[in-house]
Design a protein around this motif. Structure first.
Motif, PDB file in Angstrom:
ATOM      1  N   LYS A 156     -33.491  -4.334   9.958  1.00 34.64           N
ATOM      2  CA  LYS A 156     -33.264  -2.924   9.662  1.00 34.64           C
ATOM      3  C   LYS A 156     -31.770  -2.612   9.692  1.00 34.64           C
ATOM      4  O   LYS A 156     -31.093  -2.979  10.646  1.00 34.64           O
ATOM      5  CB  LYS A 156     -33.996  -2.042  10.681  1.00 34.64           C
ATOM      6  N   PRO A 157     -31.252  -1.938   8.662  1.00 33.54           N
ATOM      7  CA  PRO A 157     -29.836  -1.525   8.680  1.00 33.54           C
ATOM      8  C   PRO A 157     -29.562  -0.642   9.885  1.00 33.54           C
ATOM      9  O   PRO A 157     -30.373   0.219  10.242  1.00 33.54           O
ATOM     10  CB  PRO A 157     -29.677  -0.745   7.372  1.00 33.54           C
ATOM     11  N   SER A 158     -28.425  -0.858  10.536  1.00 28.96           N
ATOM     12  CA  SER A 158     -28.098  -0.075  11.714  1.00 28.96           C
ATOM     13  C   SER A 158     -26.580   0.053  11.829  1.00 28.96           C
ATOM     14  O   SER A 158     -25.825  -0.682  11.206  1.00 28.96           O
ATOM     15  CB  SER A 158     -28.663  -0.725  12.972  1.00 28.96           C
ATOM     16  N   GLY A 159     -26.169   0.991  12.656  1.00 28.42           N
ATOM     17  CA  GLY A 159     -24.755   1.165  12.916  1.00 28.42           C
ATOM     18  C   GLY A 159     -24.308   2.591  12.656  1.00 28.42           C
ATOM     19  O   GLY A 159     -25.063   3.423  12.156  1.00 28.42           O
ATOM     20  N   THR A 160     -23.057   2.856  13.025  1.00 26.05           N
ATOM     21  CA  THR A 160     -22.457   4.174  12.853  1.00 26.05           C
ATOM     22  C   THR A 160     -21.408   4.121  11.749  1.00 26.05           C
ATOM     23  O   THR A 160     -20.610   3.184  11.687  1.00 26.05           O
ATOM     24  CB  THR A 160     -21.793   4.651  14.159  1.00 26.05           C
ATOM     25  N   VAL A 161     -21.424   5.110  10.887  1.00 22.45           N
ATOM     26  CA  VAL A 161     -20.458   5.211   9.796  1.00 22.45           C
ATOM     27  C   VAL A 161     -19.721   6.541   9.940  1.00 22.45           C
ATOM     28  O   VAL A 161     -20.356   7.596  10.020  1.00 22.45           O
ATOM     29  CB  VAL A 161     -21.143   5.147   8.414  1.00 22.45           C
ATOM     30  N   ARG A 162     -18.390   6.492   9.984  1.00 18.12           N
ATOM     31  CA  ARG A 162     -17.560   7.695  10.107  1.00 18.12           C
ATOM     32  C   ARG A 162     -16.843   7.938   8.778  1.00 18.12           C
ATOM     33  O   ARG A 162     -16.163   7.059   8.260  1.00 18.12           O
ATOM     34  CB  ARG A 162     -16.538   7.572  11.228  1.00 18.12           C
ATOM     35  N   ILE A 163     -17.011   9.140   8.242  1.00 15.85           N
ATOM     36  CA  ILE A 163     -16.447   9.480   6.932  1.00 15.85           C
ATOM     37  C   ILE A 163     -15.614  10.755   7.044  1.00 15.85           C
ATOM     38  O   ILE A 163     -16.022  11.732   7.666  1.00 15.85           O
ATOM     39  CB  ILE A 163     -17.553   9.685   5.880  1.00 15.85           C
ATOM     40  N   ASN A 164     -14.455  10.721   6.403  1.00 17.34           N
ATOM     41  CA  ASN A 164     -13.584  11.891   6.310  1.00 17.34           C
ATOM     42  C   ASN A 164     -13.700  12.454   4.898  1.00 17.34           C
ATOM     43  O   ASN A 164     -13.555  11.723   3.921  1.00 17.34           O
ATOM     44  CB  ASN A 164     -12.135  11.471   6.605  1.00 17.34           C
ATOM     45  N   ALA A 165     -13.996  13.745   4.769  1.00 20.35           N
ATOM     46  CA  ALA A 165     -14.219  14.324   3.439  1.00 20.35           C
ATOM     47  C   ALA A 165     -13.873  15.806   3.433  1.00 20.35           C
ATOM     48  O   ALA A 165     -13.877  16.464   4.475  1.00 20.35           O
ATOM     49  CB  ALA A 165     -15.667  14.137   3.001  1.00 20.35           C
ATOM     50  N   GLY A 166     -13.604  16.328   2.258  1.00 19.14           N
ATOM     51  CA  GLY A 166     -13.430  17.759   2.096  1.00 19.14           C
ATOM     52  C   GLY A 166     -14.771  18.469   2.160  1.00 19.14           C
ATOM     53  O   GLY A 166     -15.833  17.847   2.104  1.00 19.14           O
ATOM     54  N   GLU A 167     -14.717  19.791   2.243  1.00 17.14           N
ATOM     55  CA  GLU A 167     -15.943  20.566   2.402  1.00 17.14           C
ATOM     56  C   GLU A 167     -16.858  20.455   1.183  1.00 17.14           C
ATOM     57  O   GLU A 167     -18.074  20.296   1.325  1.00 17.14           O
ATOM     58  CB  GLU A 167     -15.589  22.035   2.652  1.00 17.14           C
ATOM     59  N   HIS A 168     -16.302  20.531  -0.022  1.00 12.10           N
ATOM     60  CA  HIS A 168     -17.141  20.519  -1.216  1.00 12.10           C
ATOM     61  C   HIS A 168     -17.902  19.204  -1.386  1.00 12.10           C
ATOM     62  O   HIS A 168     -19.127  19.223  -1.564  1.00 12.10           O
ATOM     63  CB  HIS A 168     -16.311  20.828  -2.462  1.00 12.10           C
ATOM     64  N   PRO A 169     -17.246  18.031  -1.339  1.00 12.11           N
ATOM     65  CA  PRO A 169     -18.034  16.792  -1.462  1.00 12.11           C
ATOM     66  C   PRO A 169     -19.003  16.588  -0.307  1.00 12.11           C
ATOM     67  O   PRO A 169     -20.063  15.990  -0.482  1.00 12.11           O
ATOM     68  CB  PRO A 169     -16.971  15.689  -1.509  1.00 12.11           C
ATOM     69  N   ALA A 170     -18.644  17.093   0.884  1.00 11.52           N
ATOM     70  CA  ALA A 170     -19.569  16.964   2.015  1.00 11.52           C
ATOM     71  C   ALA A 170     -20.857  17.724   1.736  1.00 11.52           C
ATOM     72  O   ALA A 170     -21.956  17.248   2.040  1.00 11.52           O
ATOM     73  CB  ALA A 170     -18.910  17.484   3.296  1.00 11.52           C
TER      74      ALA A 170
END
Length: 297
Positions: free
Chosen positions: A91-105
């Motif tokens: 099973k895929p696992s782990g934490t992913v941290r992403i930085n994004a602007g409000e609109h694409p989020a």
């Protein structure tokens, strides 16, 4: 070296990276007092002061900087290797941290998470909304989201959305009191709702395009915000003209709550891309998220 010494080193690296005991303690899931005691124990063991502490900030000393520069890359390599081992799990696992602007989020990341997360309970995603052109490597993010022309050439970029268009809109009540603008110059006489972005150090102009000809208009108005929601709601309330991504206003235009003007001055431009360092060892969670986000239109 005893195992507790490794814990002390890891604690020091986190504090030095975050420049804050509070933020470091939150990321390590320990109390601030316990973290402070751990770092103090390392300093006593080494007989050196590693961090300079004030009521407002934490900064490495010369010795602390040397130790951090040596340890940080090695801890990063260990973290990446541990993450890569998750590829061996069923099973895929782990934490992913992403930085994004409000609109694409809102428009891209959130819908993708609705498709991804219910069937993958071991994946954790952290999205930080940020309008600044953040250095994702220095700040410890796995990836960021930017327009295609803003991605550095040494990064891997994956297109995650279609071309975009902006829209200039106002409420019918607003246009009952003001003439409809037809040219970029007309906008200077209107109450335009601004946005303040840290990357510009102020309020950016509205960038308008027609037949390949670009004009940047310095607009003014009574309202300035740093997010999309307040600009949209202010336009709906008849407080001024807003310059917003097209997809956020089409429903309101169709329902008659907003009126779109100067559509011929809003040409499409390249959409959003997910980007990340080429040297990154991808976890199974990250690889699955990238595949979910990949634009196939």
């Amino acid at each position: 070296m005893a195992s507790e010494n490794y814990n002390e080193l890891a604690a020091f690296v986190m504090v030095a990276r975050e420049r804050s005991f509070t933020r470091a303690a939150a990321k390590l899931a320990v109390s601030q007092s316990a973290l402070s005691q751990t770092v103090r124990g390392l300093e006593e063991r080494l007989g050196l002061r590693l961090l300079t502490r004030t009521t407002r900030s934490v900064a490495p000393t010369e010795a602390g900087r040397r130790l951090y520069d040596t340890l940080a890359p090695r801890f990063e390599e260990i973290e990446q290797e541990l993450a890569s081992l998750s590829l061996l799990r069923d099973k895929p696992s782990g934490t992913v941290r992403i930085n994004a602007g409000e609109h694409p989020a809102i428009s891209i990341l959130q819908p993708a998470l609705c498709r991804l997360l219910p069937d993958n309970p071991d994946i954790r995603v952290e999205i930080i909304v940020d309008y600044g052109l953040t250095d994702i490597v220095a700040e410890g993010y796995d990836a960021g989201v930017r327009m295609g022309n803003q991605v550095a050439k040494d990064m891997i970029a994956v297109r995650i959305g279609p071309d975009l268009r902006m829209a200039i809109v106002g409420a019918p009540d607003y246009f009952a009191r003001h003439a409809v603008p037809r040219t970029p110059q007309d906008l200077t006489a209107h109450n335009c709702i601004g946005i303040r972005l840290p990357t510009y150090g102020g309020i950016p102009p509205w960038s308008l395009d027609k037949d390949g000809h670009e004009i940047k208009v310095r607009t003014e108005g009574q309202l300035v915000f740093n997010n999309i929601s307040l600009r949209l709601h202010s336009a709906l309330d008849g407080l001024g003209l807003a310059y917003l991504p097209e997809d956020l206003v089409l429903e309101h235009v169709a329902a008659g709550r907003l009126v779109r003007v100067m559509e011929d001055w809003c040409e499409p431009f390249p959409g959003y891309h997910l980007y990340y360092p080429s040297r990154r060892h991808t976890s199974s969670a990250f690889a699955l998220l990238v595949d979910t986000l990949r634009y196939r239109g």
